[in-house]
Design a protein around this motif. Structure first.
Motif, short mmCIF file in Angstrom:
data_model
loop_
_atom_site.label_atom_id
_atom_site.label_comp_id
_atom_site.label_asym_id
_atom_site.label_seq_id
_atom_site.Cartn_x
_atom_site.Cartn_y
_atom_site.Cartn_z
N MET A 108 -68.63 70.89 33.72
CA MET A 108 -67.66 70.34 32.78
C MET A 108 -68.00 70.78 31.36
O MET A 108 -69.17 70.99 31.02
CB MET A 108 -67.69 68.81 32.82
CG MET A 108 -67.49 68.19 34.20
SD MET A 108 -65.89 68.54 34.94
CE MET A 108 -64.83 67.51 33.96
N VAL A 109 -66.97 70.91 30.53
CA VAL A 109 -67.17 71.17 29.11
C VAL A 109 -67.21 69.81 28.42
O VAL A 109 -66.30 68.99 28.59
CB VAL A 109 -66.03 72.03 28.52
CG1 VAL A 109 -66.27 72.29 27.04
CG2 VAL A 109 -65.89 73.34 29.28
N VAL A 110 -68.29 69.55 27.69
CA VAL A 110 -68.45 68.27 26.99
C VAL A 110 -68.66 68.55 25.51
O VAL A 110 -69.16 69.60 25.11
CB VAL A 110 -69.62 67.45 27.56
CG1 VAL A 110 -69.37 67.09 29.01
CG2 VAL A 110 -70.95 68.17 27.42
N ILE A 134 -64.17 67.37 27.78
CA ILE A 134 -62.96 67.98 27.23
C ILE A 134 -62.37 69.07 28.14
O ILE A 134 -61.31 69.59 27.85
CB ILE A 134 -63.20 68.54 25.81
CG1 ILE A 134 -64.29 69.61 25.82
CG2 ILE A 134 -63.54 67.42 24.84
CD1 ILE A 134 -64.43 70.36 24.50
N GLY A 135 -63.05 69.38 29.22
CA GLY A 135 -62.51 70.39 30.13
C GLY A 135 -63.43 70.62 31.31
O GLY A 135 -64.52 70.07 31.38
N ASN A 178 -66.94 57.55 18.16
CA ASN A 178 -66.15 58.48 18.99
C ASN A 178 -65.67 59.71 18.24
O ASN A 178 -64.72 60.37 18.67
CB ASN A 178 -64.95 57.77 19.64
CG ASN A 178 -65.37 56.75 20.65
OD1 ASN A 178 -66.27 57.01 21.45
ND2 ASN A 178 -64.75 55.59 20.63
N GLN A 179 -66.32 60.05 17.12
CA GLN A 179 -65.97 61.25 16.36
C GLN A 179 -66.77 62.43 16.90
O GLN A 179 -67.97 62.31 17.15
CB GLN A 179 -66.26 61.05 14.87
CG GLN A 179 -65.47 59.91 14.24
CD GLN A 179 -63.98 60.13 14.35
OE1 GLN A 179 -63.45 61.18 14.01
NE2 GLN A 179 -63.28 59.12 14.85
N LEU A 180 -66.10 63.57 17.08
CA LEU A 180 -66.77 64.76 17.57
C LEU A 180 -67.82 65.23 16.57
O LEU A 180 -67.58 65.24 15.36
CB LEU A 180 -65.76 65.89 17.81
CG LEU A 180 -64.67 65.62 18.84
CD1 LEU A 180 -63.69 66.78 18.89
CD2 LEU A 180 -65.25 65.35 20.21
N ILE A 181 -68.99 65.60 17.08
CA ILE A 181 -70.06 66.14 16.24
C ILE A 181 -70.65 67.36 16.95
O ILE A 181 -70.60 67.46 18.18
CB ILE A 181 -71.17 65.10 15.97
CG1 ILE A 181 -71.74 64.54 17.29
CG2 ILE A 181 -70.67 63.97 15.09
CD1 ILE A 181 -72.95 63.64 17.12
N GLY A 182 -71.19 68.28 16.19
CA GLY A 182 -71.84 69.43 16.80
C GLY A 182 -70.88 70.33 17.55
O GLY A 182 -69.69 70.37 17.28
N SER A 183 -71.42 71.05 18.52
CA SER A 183 -70.66 72.02 19.30
C SER A 183 -70.55 71.59 20.75
O SER A 183 -71.42 70.90 21.27
CB SER A 183 -71.37 73.38 19.26
OG SER A 183 -71.47 73.85 17.94
#
Length: 88
Positions: free
Chosen positions: A25-27, A7-8, A34-39
């Motif tokens: 990288m920010v992951v 993501i960045g 493909n749903q975001l989970i956690g931090s």
């Protein structure tokens, strides 16, 4: 190992010696849908990943350092590969 989406990227003018010449990288972990989970977290990139790529991350220091081939790196997460497809 976990699935994640890049993501960045991290830009730093000063890095510890073990991070020099290492892209960070920010992951964000994702599930099989493909749903975001956690931090989100920062991972060293060993695979030339880019923003938006689905990647395989390793979140264990010893294994991450083995992937980077640097036994003294101050790293606890690494992008080990870019995912082309997930099959059942």
């Amino acid at each position: 190992m976990k699935l994640a989406r890049v993501i960045g990227n991290v830009v730093s003018s000063v890095k510890t010696e073990s991070h020099s010449h290492t892209k960070l990288m920010v992951v964000h972990p994702i599930d099989e849908n493909n749903q975001l989970i956690g931090s989100s977290l920062i991972a060293a990139d060993n695979s030339q990943a880019g923003i938006g790529d689905r990647v395989l991350i390793i979140e264990e220091g010893g294994s991450a350092r083995q992937v980077l081939k640097n036994s003294t790196a101050a790293v606890d997460a690494v992008i080990a590969g870019i995912i082309d497809e997930v099959r059942d």
